[in-house]
Every structure is written in C-alpha cells, then in structure tokens.
Design a protein around this motif. Structure first.
Motif, PDB file in Angstrom:
ATOM      1  N   PRO A  47       0.692  -1.117  -0.123  1.00  0.00           N
ATOM      2  CA  PRO A  47      -0.015   0.079   0.029  1.00  0.00           C
ATOM      3  C   PRO A  47       0.885   1.407   0.113  1.00  0.00           C
ATOM      4  CG  PRO A  47       0.099  -0.980   2.169  1.00  0.00           C
ATOM      5  CD  PRO A  47       0.830  -1.826   1.358  1.00  0.00           C
ATOM      6  N   MET A  48       0.244   2.290  -0.365  1.00  0.00           N
ATOM      7  CA  MET A  48       1.049   3.652  -0.432  1.00  0.00           C
ATOM      8  C   MET A  48       0.767   4.279   1.165  1.00  0.00           C
ATOM      9  SD  MET A  48       2.072   4.182  -3.393  1.00  0.00           S
ATOM     10  CE  MET A  48       2.323   5.950  -3.572  1.00  0.00           C
ATOM     11  N   GLY A  49      -0.262   3.967   1.815  1.00  0.00           N
ATOM     12  CA  GLY A  49      -0.674   4.243   3.132  1.00  0.00           C
ATOM     13  C   GLY A  49      -1.604   3.366   3.836  1.00  0.00           C
ATOM     14  N   VAL A  50      -1.841   3.619   4.982  1.00  0.00           N
ATOM     15  CA  VAL A  50      -2.607   2.892   5.848  1.00  0.00           C
ATOM     16  C   VAL A  50      -3.593   3.681   6.683  1.00  0.00           C
ATOM     17  CG1 VAL A  50      -3.170   0.917   7.423  1.00  0.00           C
ATOM     18  CG2 VAL A  50      -1.453   0.668   5.864  1.00  0.00           C
ATOM     19  N   ILE A  51      -4.839   3.636   6.756  1.00  0.00           N
ATOM     20  CA  ILE A  51      -5.896   4.579   7.609  1.00  0.00           C
ATOM     21  C   ILE A  51      -6.619   3.531   8.585  1.00  0.00           C
ATOM     22  CG2 ILE A  51      -7.920   6.008   7.603  1.00  0.00           C
ATOM     23  CD1 ILE A  51      -7.443   6.673   4.892  1.00  0.00           C
ATOM     24  N   LEU A  52      -6.438   3.903   9.903  1.00  0.00           N
ATOM     25  CA  LEU A  52      -7.132   3.027  10.898  1.00  0.00           C
ATOM     26  C   LEU A  52      -8.477   4.043  11.062  1.00  0.00           C
ATOM     27  CD1 LEU A  52      -3.864   2.965  13.194  1.00  0.00           C
ATOM     28  CD2 LEU A  52      -4.414   1.339  11.508  1.00  0.00           C
TER      29      LEU A  52
END
Ligand code: XMP
Length: 514
Positions: A47-52
């Motif tokens: 992924p390019m980023g992770v959101i919680l």
C-alpha cells in the motif's frame, strides 16, 4: 497492474465506508479490511498508506480490537489514525488514554497550531469538525507533537519522522467541511499518491480481465433486472465479449407499469445488448396465488425466478459463466463487534442461481461503490434514465401489495405508483429521494364520491432519504406535491378512495412494508 492502494483497517466505525469513498473520490483506489489483517498481509499488498478507522470500542478495554504488535515497524508507509485509530496509536506507542468525564459528540472547533503539519496544508488555522468519542488522550505517545487542539486539548498529533498522523475528529463525514482536503493532503502530500483510479482506466482494465477470464470462445449469461448494477455489469461484459454474452430479462409480473417493455427496448435498441425478454407473469401469479406471508412470497418469487432463468439459460447451450452486479459493500467483510445481526428480510433472492446451474461468477463491479458504478455507467453511455433510477427490490410489487397478490391488484398499484413517480419527476424532486413508491393496503375504508358513499382501497405513499438503505428517514416532500399526487390517484385510479403518506423512519420501520 498494481494500482496505488490505500488500506483501511476497520475497527467497526459506522463511517468506515465513507472513508473509503472519500479516498476513491480523489482517484485513489482503496480496500477495507478487518482490523485483524496481519501486518504481513498488509505489507504484501504494497500500500501507499494505511488508515485506521474509528470504532465503538475503548482502547482501555482488555479485549479492544488492535493491530498486531509489529504493525508500526513493519508497515513502512504513512499511517493515518482517525478517532479510535488515534487512540490506538497513542495507547500502542507510549501515550495514555482515559475515559473522558462525558462523551464528546457533535460539532467542534479545532485550532491548527502554527508551523504545523502536512495534514493541514493550505487549510485555515481554524476548522469546523465533527467529533464522536468517549475517551481522550492524557499523555502524548513518544516522539509525537500536537498539531491541532480543541479547547487546548490535542485533537491532532503526528510523528512526521515515522509518518504517523492522527486526528481525533472525523474528516470523512460531511459535518467536517474541509475533511476532504485533510484526506487529500494525507493521500497526495504525505503518501505521495498520484491518483490513478479513474472510470476510463477501470473500464479498460476490467474489459481486459473479462476477456482473459472467459477466453476466446467462452459463453456467458447475465440476468438483467432493469436496475443500475445489472445493467452496468452487462454493458461492461458486452464491451469485452459482445454477443457471447446472452442477457435474460424476466418479467415476473411485479414490475412497475410498462417497465418490462420500455426497458427491454432500451436494452436492445440503445445499448445493443444481446437480450432475451421472457414474460413469465402468469407463472409467477400462479405460484403466488393465496400466499400472504412476506417471506413466503419472497421465497416463491426467488425460486420461480431461478427455474425460469435456468430453463432459458439451458436453451443457450454451452454456458459456463454468470454475470452478477455484486457491489463492494456486499463484499466487505464487515467487522461485527457487537455480535452478528439477525436476518430481517431475506434480500438475496437469486443467490441460489450459480450453485444450481453450476456456473462460475463474473462480478465486474465487486470493487465499486454505487456512486462509482454510476460514473462507470456514464462513461459506458448508459442513459440517466437507468443510472439515476431508484433501487427496486427483486420481489418488486410483490412486497408492496400487502396480503395476497392478484393481477388486478398489481394493475391498480401500477397505476397509483406511476402517478407518484411521474409527479416526482414533474416537480423535479425524483433525484432528491433514495426511493419512492406506492403500497397497496389490504383494507377498505369509507369515502364519498358525488352523491354516493364508497367503500374502497387505500394506497400508502412511501418516500425516503438514505445513503445506503441501511437507515432511512421519511422524505419531507412538499405538501403541494402530496396534494397533487393524492388528487390524481383518487380521481384516476378506480378502486382507491384514500391516500396516506408514510412518516416512519428506519429504524424502527423498514423501507418496504413487507
Ligand atoms: P428494507 O425494506 O429492508 O429495504 O428497509 C432496504 C432496501 O432493500 C430493498 N429490498 C429488497 N431488495 N430483494 C431485493 O432485491 C428484497 O427482497 C428486498 N427487500 C427490500 C428495499 O427496496 C430497500 O432499497
């Protein structure tokens, strides 16, 4: 081709799908996964980023949902924690979280601290936001600095070196007016996404995928319902393999007035689909004869549909694939933190098809939200008449005629319903409601017409606003409009002397009456 991907870990928030939509609106593909997806599995998706996401739990609970211990070290890409996500980061990385004296819920003002963060790039120093949380942070996690406060309490924190950003409020909801910009900053400034998720790109890739899947000679069958999803799926498959897809459109005798004829014409002449129209109304009326119980109606209609579809498909010959318009919300493995929910209505009336017919599925829309399906449909040249159509249940008017179903009642309801929908369009408010329809009630009441007493049927009008059908509010339609509809129905539909408007929300009511 690997798209830029954002992974959203779901901790059970009612807003998780909204986060996904906000991300995709910016042209970045994202996937929602349950919070317990392993760190290895997340990393493998590159992924390019992770959101919680947010969630209803408290990180102070012993059994609170968490990421794996090695998550923060292993991921190696920026992280955005929202609400519960922020508290989790704080609790995991040396901060302290405690229950607040009272739950904070609703509008709040946030001060962005000067010289601050990429997350608030080009945003004003004061922001209106939406809060919903019970716990608050009493000590910052190690290496983090506050970048925004609300009443002097940190509501956004970051550790830019580690690429971890957190907000206590919800940027994904419309009550945070500049939330979209915050998410944009995370995607483009922090994660360095470029935005490679567009309808045209999606269509091109999906067409290639379908061609490869089906091969040069494979045949495919598709059930059309007249609705957005099945139509967009069919047109997409048509782009890929043309006449090797045969579509079947069944008239179950429970469609809206003229819907079968009009839609069939549109499929053939406008969309050039290879489609067979089957008028099986009489078969459906015969199995429904005397059936009153709503679930039995659904079962009877579902089973008959499968029989008819199966018989038609057999006539086509060598078919191995079935196209279905399954959407992303049906596919997301939802996180249930409060136990599994009970079945209120059995909606998926054609679920038995692929099994019975031994067919493999093609589900070209399974990564899409409804609004994305409409965008794709527009790119494919499907007219608004279909794309903007209200959702319509598989059992159709069958669950809008309370009590037993007869062809006469169907005709009467079709007439009333047609007037309602026509007037919604005349008044320019069709697009303002999620669904609108008429319901035929199994009661008669007294009226007066000229010098005569009447004893006739009642029609209920139902119109709701909603974003996903899961919850709904009754639509505040103008009184002038309701007056016009009522007067037309009672004067034009013989057998109806009373019209009522349903003012119940869901919950506790449901949208359909059965
Ligand atoms: P309820 O009545 O459960 O409806 O509030 C929520 C949404 O689902 C649709 N609905 C159905 N769709 N088969 C379908 O394909 C069904 O049996 C069925 N029952 C309800 C309803 O129209 C609304 O959009």
């Amino acid at each position: 081709m690997q798209h830029e991907t954002i992974i959203i870990l779901d901790f059970g928030s009612q807003y998780t799908q909204l986060i996904a939509r906000r991300v995709r609106e910016q042209g970045v593909y994202c996937e929602i996964h349950p919070f317990h997806l392993s760190s290895d599995a997340i990393a493998a998706k590159r992924p390019m980023g992770v959101i919680l996401s947010g969630g209803p739990s408290s990180v102070t609970d012993e059994d609170a949902p968490r990421v794996e211990d090695d998550f923060y070290d292993k991921i190696g890409v920026p992280i955005l924690g929202i609400c519960y996500g922020m508290q989790l980061v704080a609790a995991d990385l040396g901060g302290a979280i405690e229950p607040a004296a009272r739950r904070e819920y609703g509008h709040a003002k946030v001060k962005v601290l000067s010289g601050a963060t990429a997350l608030f790039n080009e945003l004003p120093f004061e922001l209106d936001v939406w809060m919903s949380h019970g716990d608050h942070m009493t000590r910052l996690p190690d290496g983090f600095t506050p970048v925004a406060t609300s009443e002097d309490i940190p509501t956004a924190i970051e550790n830019a070196e580690r690429g971890i950003y957190c907000v206590q409020f919800h940027p994904e909801v419309s009550h945070t007016p500049l939330g979209k910009e915050i998410i944009r900053n995370f995607l483009f400034d922090i994660c360095k996404c470029k935005g490679d998720w567009t309808p045209a790109q999606f269509i091109k890739e999906e067409v290639d995928k379908i061609r490869e899947l089906v091969g040069p000679t494979g045949n495919v069958v598709c059930g059309l319902s007249g609705g957005v999803d099945s139509t967009v799926a069919a047109v997409l498959v048509h782009e890929a393999i043309g006449e090797r897809q045969t579509c079947i459109f069944v008239n179950n005798g429970l469609l809206r007035a003229d819907e079968f004829e009009d839609t069939l014409k549109l499929y053939k002449e406008h969309l050039h689909l290879n489609v067979i129209g089957v008028d099986a109304s009489a078969d459906f009326y015969s199995v429904l004869d005397g059936v009153v119980d709503p679930e039995l109606k659904r079962k009877a209609i579902g089973a008959k549909f499968i029989d008819i579809f199966d018989a038609e498909a057999k006539k086509i010959g060598d078919v191995k694939w079935l196209v279905q318009g399954t959407l992303y919300p049906d596919v997301i493995e939802s996180v249930s933190l409060r136990g599994s929910s009970v079945t209120i209505k059995s909606h998926h009336n054609v679920g038995g098809l692929p099994k019975k017919m031994d067919l493999k599925l093609i589900e070209p829309l399974r990564e899409l939200f409804k609004d994305e399906v409409r965008l794709i449909g527009k790119d494919l040249g499907i007219p608004d008449e279909i794309l903007q159509r209200h959702p319509f249940p598989g059992p159709g008017l069958g669950v809008r005629i309370l009590g037993d179903i007869t062809p006469e009642k169907v005709e009467l309801l079709q007439k009333a319903d047609r007037i309602f929908i026509e007037e919604l369009k005349n008044f320019g408010i069709y697009g303002d409601v999620w669904q609108a329809f008429a319901v035929l009630l199994p009661i008669q009441s007294v009226g007066v017409m000229g010098d005569f007493r009447t004893y006739e049927k009642t029609v209920a009008l139902r119109a709701v606003t909603s974003t996903d059908g899961m919850t709904a509010d009754w639509a505040r339609l103008p009184h002038d409009f309701l007056a016009a509809v009522s007067s037309r129905i009672t004067s034009e539909v013989r057998g109806v002397n009373r019209v009522v408007y349903d003012i119940s929300s869901k919950p506790p009511s449901t949208i359909e009456w059965e």
